[in-house]
Design a protein around this motif. Structure first.
Motif, mmCIF file in Angstrom:
data_model
loop_
_atom_site.group_PDB
_atom_site.id
_atom_site.type_symbol
_atom_site.label_atom_id
_atom_site.label_comp_id
_atom_site.label_asym_id
_atom_site.label_seq_id
_atom_site.Cartn_x
_atom_site.Cartn_y
_atom_site.Cartn_z
ATOM 1 N N MET A 64 -11.949 -10.803 -9.131
ATOM 2 C CA MET A 64 -12.717 -10.284 -7.999
ATOM 3 C C MET A 64 -14.164 -10.759 -8.044
ATOM 4 O O MET A 64 -14.931 -10.507 -7.132
ATOM 5 N N GLY A 65 -14.581 -11.403 -9.135
ATOM 6 C CA GLY A 65 -15.947 -11.919 -9.215
ATOM 7 C C GLY A 65 -16.918 -10.828 -9.658
ATOM 8 O O GLY A 65 -16.535 -9.708 -9.954
ATOM 9 N N GLU A 66 -18.158 -11.212 -9.706
ATOM 10 C CA GLU A 66 -19.190 -10.255 -10.125
ATOM 11 C C GLU A 66 -19.488 -9.288 -8.986
ATOM 12 O O GLU A 66 -19.073 -9.478 -7.869
ATOM 13 N N LYS A 99 -10.587 -4.297 -6.462
ATOM 14 C CA LYS A 99 -9.647 -4.583 -5.372
ATOM 15 C C LYS A 99 -8.801 -3.370 -5.009
ATOM 16 O O LYS A 99 -8.418 -3.197 -3.859
ATOM 17 N N LEU A 100 -8.487 -2.513 -5.977
ATOM 18 C CA LEU A 100 -7.619 -1.373 -5.690
ATOM 19 C C LEU A 100 -8.340 -0.305 -4.877
ATOM 20 O O LEU A 100 -7.721 0.609 -4.351
ATOM 21 N N LEU A 101 -9.679 -0.437 -4.781
ATOM 22 C CA LEU A 101 -10.450 0.500 -3.964
ATOM 23 C C LEU A 101 -10.808 -0.108 -2.605
ATOM 24 O O LEU A 101 -11.424 0.546 -1.774
ATOM 25 N N VAL A 133 -3.201 -9.222 -3.856
ATOM 26 C CA VAL A 133 -4.590 -9.579 -3.561
ATOM 27 C C VAL A 133 -5.378 -9.589 -4.865
ATOM 28 O O VAL A 133 -5.509 -8.575 -5.524
ATOM 29 N N ASP A 134 -5.858 -10.778 -5.225
ATOM 30 C CA ASP A 134 -6.570 -10.937 -6.496
ATOM 31 C C ASP A 134 -8.035 -11.312 -6.327
ATOM 32 O O ASP A 134 -8.794 -11.259 -7.275
ATOM 33 N N GLU A 179 -8.701 -12.917 -0.578
ATOM 34 C CA GLU A 179 -7.316 -12.491 -0.357
ATOM 35 C C GLU A 179 -7.264 -11.078 0.209
ATOM 36 O O GLU A 179 -6.401 -10.767 1.034
ATOM 37 N N VAL A 180 -8.169 -10.217 -0.242
ATOM 38 C CA VAL A 180 -8.235 -8.856 0.323
ATOM 39 C C VAL A 180 -8.507 -8.936 1.816
ATOM 40 O O VAL A 180 -7.822 -8.299 2.646
#
Length: 203
Positions: free
Chosen positions: A19-21, A26-28, A189-190, A194-195
Protein backbone atom coordinates in the motif's frame (compact mmCIF):
# COMPACT_ATOMS: atom_id res chain seq x y z
CA UNK A 1 -29.39 -35.95 5.77
CA UNK A 2 -27.47 -33.56 8.01
CA UNK A 3 -25.57 -30.88 6.15
CA UNK A 4 -21.83 -30.64 6.67
CA UNK A 5 -21.04 -27.65 8.85
CA UNK A 6 -18.67 -24.96 7.59
CA UNK A 7 -16.78 -22.31 9.54
CA UNK A 8 -15.52 -19.25 7.70
CA UNK A 9 -12.04 -17.97 8.55
CA UNK A 10 -11.36 -14.45 7.27
CA UNK A 11 -7.67 -13.61 7.04
CA UNK A 12 -7.29 -9.96 8.05
CA UNK A 13 -3.90 -9.97 9.76
CA UNK A 14 -1.56 -9.06 6.93
CA UNK A 15 0.66 -6.04 6.74
CA UNK A 16 -0.48 -4.77 3.32
CA UNK A 17 3.11 -3.89 2.47
CA UNK A 18 2.23 -2.88 -1.09
CA UNK A 19 0.00 0.00 0.00
CA UNK A 20 3.05 2.29 0.14
CA UNK A 21 3.94 4.82 2.77
CA UNK A 22 1.41 7.03 4.48
CA UNK A 23 -0.18 4.52 6.77
CA UNK A 24 -3.27 3.71 4.72
CA UNK A 25 -4.69 0.26 5.36
CA UNK A 26 -6.40 -1.41 2.42
CA UNK A 27 -8.84 -3.28 4.68
CA UNK A 28 -10.11 0.07 5.96
CA UNK A 29 -10.63 1.45 2.44
CA UNK A 30 -14.31 2.23 1.90
CA UNK A 31 -16.47 0.41 -0.62
CA UNK A 32 -19.97 1.91 -0.84
CA UNK A 33 -19.11 3.72 2.39
CA UNK A 34 -18.22 0.51 4.26
CA UNK A 35 -14.65 -0.47 5.23
CA UNK A 36 -13.52 -3.39 3.07
CA UNK A 37 -12.92 -5.69 6.03
CA UNK A 38 -16.45 -5.04 7.32
CA UNK A 39 -17.89 -5.63 3.88
CA UNK A 40 -16.06 -8.97 3.74
CA UNK A 41 -17.33 -9.90 7.20
CA UNK A 42 -20.93 -9.00 6.32
CA UNK A 43 -20.62 -11.13 3.17
CA UNK A 44 -19.45 -14.04 5.32
CA UNK A 45 -22.15 -13.53 7.96
CA UNK A 46 -24.79 -13.68 5.24
CA UNK A 47 -23.63 -17.11 4.10
CA UNK A 48 -24.94 -20.45 5.33
CA UNK A 49 -22.05 -21.10 7.71
CA UNK A 50 -21.93 -22.10 11.36
CA UNK A 51 -19.52 -19.38 12.45
CA UNK A 52 -17.28 -16.59 11.19
CA UNK A 53 -13.76 -16.20 12.58
CA UNK A 54 -11.57 -13.18 11.84
CA UNK A 55 -7.82 -13.52 12.23
CA UNK A 56 -6.30 -10.16 13.13
CA UNK A 57 -2.72 -8.99 13.50
CA UNK A 58 -1.46 -5.83 11.84
CA UNK A 59 -3.29 -2.78 13.28
CA UNK A 60 -5.59 -5.14 15.10
CA UNK A 61 -7.46 -2.49 17.11
CA UNK A 62 -8.47 -0.57 13.97
CA UNK A 63 -9.64 -3.75 12.24
CA UNK A 64 -11.66 -4.80 15.29
CA UNK A 65 -13.18 -1.31 15.52
CA UNK A 66 -14.25 -1.53 11.86
CA UNK A 67 -16.04 -4.79 12.71
CA UNK A 68 -17.73 -3.51 15.84
CA UNK A 69 -21.13 -4.98 16.62
CA UNK A 70 -20.88 -7.99 14.31
CA UNK A 71 -21.33 -11.57 15.52
CA UNK A 72 -17.75 -12.66 14.91
CA UNK A 73 -15.01 -14.49 16.75
CA UNK A 74 -11.73 -12.58 16.78
CA UNK A 75 -8.43 -14.39 17.02
CA UNK A 76 -5.21 -12.46 17.21
CA UNK A 77 -2.16 -13.74 15.36
CA UNK A 78 0.91 -12.29 17.13
CA UNK A 79 3.13 -13.92 14.50
CA UNK A 80 1.37 -12.31 11.52
CA UNK A 81 4.57 -10.76 10.15
CA UNK A 82 5.90 -14.24 9.30
CA UNK A 83 3.29 -14.59 6.56
CA UNK A 84 -0.06 -16.08 5.72
CA UNK A 85 0.67 -19.58 7.00
CA UNK A 86 0.67 -18.37 10.61
CA UNK A 87 -2.79 -16.84 10.18
CA UNK A 88 -4.16 -20.03 8.63
CA UNK A 89 -2.76 -22.00 11.58
CA UNK A 90 -4.34 -19.63 14.11
CA UNK A 91 -7.70 -19.82 12.33
CA UNK A 92 -7.67 -23.61 12.02
CA UNK A 93 -6.68 -23.98 15.67
CA UNK A 94 -9.74 -22.12 16.94
CA UNK A 95 -12.53 -24.01 18.64
CA UNK A 96 -15.10 -22.88 16.05
CA UNK A 97 -13.02 -24.22 13.18
CA UNK A 98 -12.23 -27.43 15.02
CA UNK A 99 -15.89 -28.30 15.39
CA UNK A 100 -16.72 -27.73 11.71
CA UNK A 101 -16.34 -30.26 8.92
CA UNK A 102 -15.06 -27.67 6.50
CA UNK A 103 -13.17 -24.41 6.87
CA UNK A 104 -13.81 -21.78 4.23
CA UNK A 105 -10.72 -19.59 3.98
CA UNK A 106 -11.57 -16.10 2.83
CA UNK A 107 -9.17 -13.23 2.20
CA UNK A 108 -10.42 -9.94 3.59
CA UNK A 109 -9.17 -7.96 0.58
CA UNK A 110 -11.41 -9.42 -2.14
CA UNK A 111 -14.24 -6.94 -2.74
CA UNK A 112 -15.91 -8.91 -5.52
CA UNK A 113 -16.76 -11.99 -3.44
CA UNK A 114 -20.46 -12.12 -2.56
CA UNK A 115 -22.60 -14.15 -0.20
CA UNK A 116 -24.00 -15.94 -3.27
CA UNK A 117 -20.46 -17.03 -4.18
CA UNK A 118 -19.80 -18.33 -0.66
CA UNK A 119 -23.08 -20.25 -0.61
CA UNK A 120 -22.22 -21.83 -3.98
CA UNK A 121 -18.91 -23.06 -2.54
CA UNK A 122 -20.56 -24.32 0.66
CA UNK A 123 -23.26 -26.08 -1.34
CA UNK A 124 -20.65 -27.87 -3.48
CA UNK A 125 -18.80 -28.93 -0.32
CA UNK A 126 -21.98 -30.35 1.19
CA UNK A 127 -22.90 -32.14 -2.03
CA UNK A 128 -19.49 -33.86 -1.82
CA UNK A 129 -20.32 -35.03 1.70
CA UNK A 130 -17.70 -32.74 3.16
CA UNK A 131 -14.92 -34.87 1.68
CA UNK A 132 -13.60 -32.63 -1.09
CA UNK A 133 -11.60 -29.45 -1.43
CA UNK A 134 -13.72 -26.73 -3.01
CA UNK A 135 -12.15 -23.69 -4.59
CA UNK A 136 -13.36 -20.63 -6.43
CA UNK A 137 -12.02 -20.29 -9.94
CA UNK A 138 -12.33 -17.83 -12.79
CA UNK A 139 -12.34 -19.45 -16.24
CA UNK A 140 -10.44 -22.41 -14.80
CA UNK A 141 -7.82 -20.32 -13.01
CA UNK A 142 -7.73 -21.15 -9.28
CA UNK A 143 -8.45 -18.29 -6.92
CA UNK A 144 -10.13 -17.71 -3.58
CA UNK A 145 -12.01 -18.48 -1.39
CA UNK A 146 -11.36 -22.17 -0.79
CA UNK A 147 -12.97 -24.71 1.51
CA UNK A 148 -10.69 -27.26 3.15
CA UNK A 149 -12.11 -30.35 4.85
CA UNK A 150 -11.13 -30.73 8.48
CA UNK A 151 -9.06 -33.80 7.54
CA UNK A 152 -6.44 -31.37 6.19
CA UNK A 153 -5.98 -29.57 9.52
CA UNK A 154 -2.71 -31.33 10.32
CA UNK A 155 -1.29 -30.34 6.93
CA UNK A 156 -2.27 -26.71 7.58
CA UNK A 157 -0.56 -26.77 10.97
CA UNK A 158 2.71 -27.74 9.25
CA UNK A 159 2.69 -24.74 6.88
CA UNK A 160 5.39 -22.12 7.29
CA UNK A 161 6.04 -18.70 5.78
CA UNK A 162 3.97 -16.71 3.33
CA UNK A 163 2.12 -19.62 1.78
CA UNK A 164 -1.56 -20.31 1.59
CA UNK A 165 -3.55 -23.47 1.03
CA UNK A 166 -2.47 -24.10 -2.56
CA UNK A 167 0.43 -26.40 -1.66
CA UNK A 168 -1.84 -28.50 0.54
CA UNK A 169 -4.52 -28.79 -2.13
CA UNK A 170 -1.99 -30.14 -4.64
CA UNK A 171 -0.87 -32.95 -2.32
CA UNK A 172 -4.07 -33.65 -0.38
CA UNK A 173 -5.13 -36.66 -2.44
CA UNK A 174 -8.70 -35.38 -2.09
CA UNK A 175 -10.99 -34.54 -4.99
CA UNK A 176 -10.94 -30.83 -5.86
CA UNK A 177 -14.16 -29.21 -6.98
CA UNK A 178 -13.90 -25.95 -8.90
CA UNK A 179 -16.74 -23.45 -8.66
CA UNK A 180 -16.57 -20.64 -11.21
CA UNK A 181 -17.45 -17.34 -9.53
CA UNK A 182 -16.12 -15.17 -12.34
CA UNK A 183 -13.61 -12.36 -11.88
CA UNK A 184 -14.32 -12.16 -8.14
CA UNK A 185 -12.13 -15.24 -7.56
CA UNK A 186 -9.00 -13.40 -8.68
CA UNK A 187 -9.71 -9.79 -7.69
CA UNK A 188 -7.82 -8.75 -4.62
CA UNK A 189 -6.64 -5.24 -3.83
CA UNK A 190 -3.00 -4.83 -2.86
CA UNK A 191 -2.20 -1.26 -3.91
CA UNK A 192 -4.02 2.09 -3.69
CA UNK A 193 -4.55 1.99 -7.46
CA UNK A 194 -6.18 -1.44 -7.22
CA UNK A 195 -8.47 -0.22 -4.43
CA UNK A 196 -9.60 2.70 -6.61
CA UNK A 197 -9.95 0.54 -9.73
CA UNK A 198 -12.20 -1.86 -7.81
CA UNK A 199 -14.48 0.99 -6.75
CA UNK A 200 -13.04 1.76 -3.35
CA UNK A 201 -12.04 5.03 -1.69
CA UNK A 202 -8.94 5.43 0.42
CA UNK A 203 -9.51 7.18 3.74
Amino acid sequence: MRKASVAIVILAAGKASRMGEGGKHKLLAKFDGVPLVRRSALTALGADAASVIVVTGHRRSEIEAALDGLDLTFIDNPDYASGMASSLIVGFSSGDADSAEGILVMLADMPGVSTTHLDALISAFRNAGGKAVVRAVSQGKPGNPVILPRSLTQAVLRLRGDVGARAIIATSGLPVLDVDVGDAALLDVDTPDEVLAAGGAMN
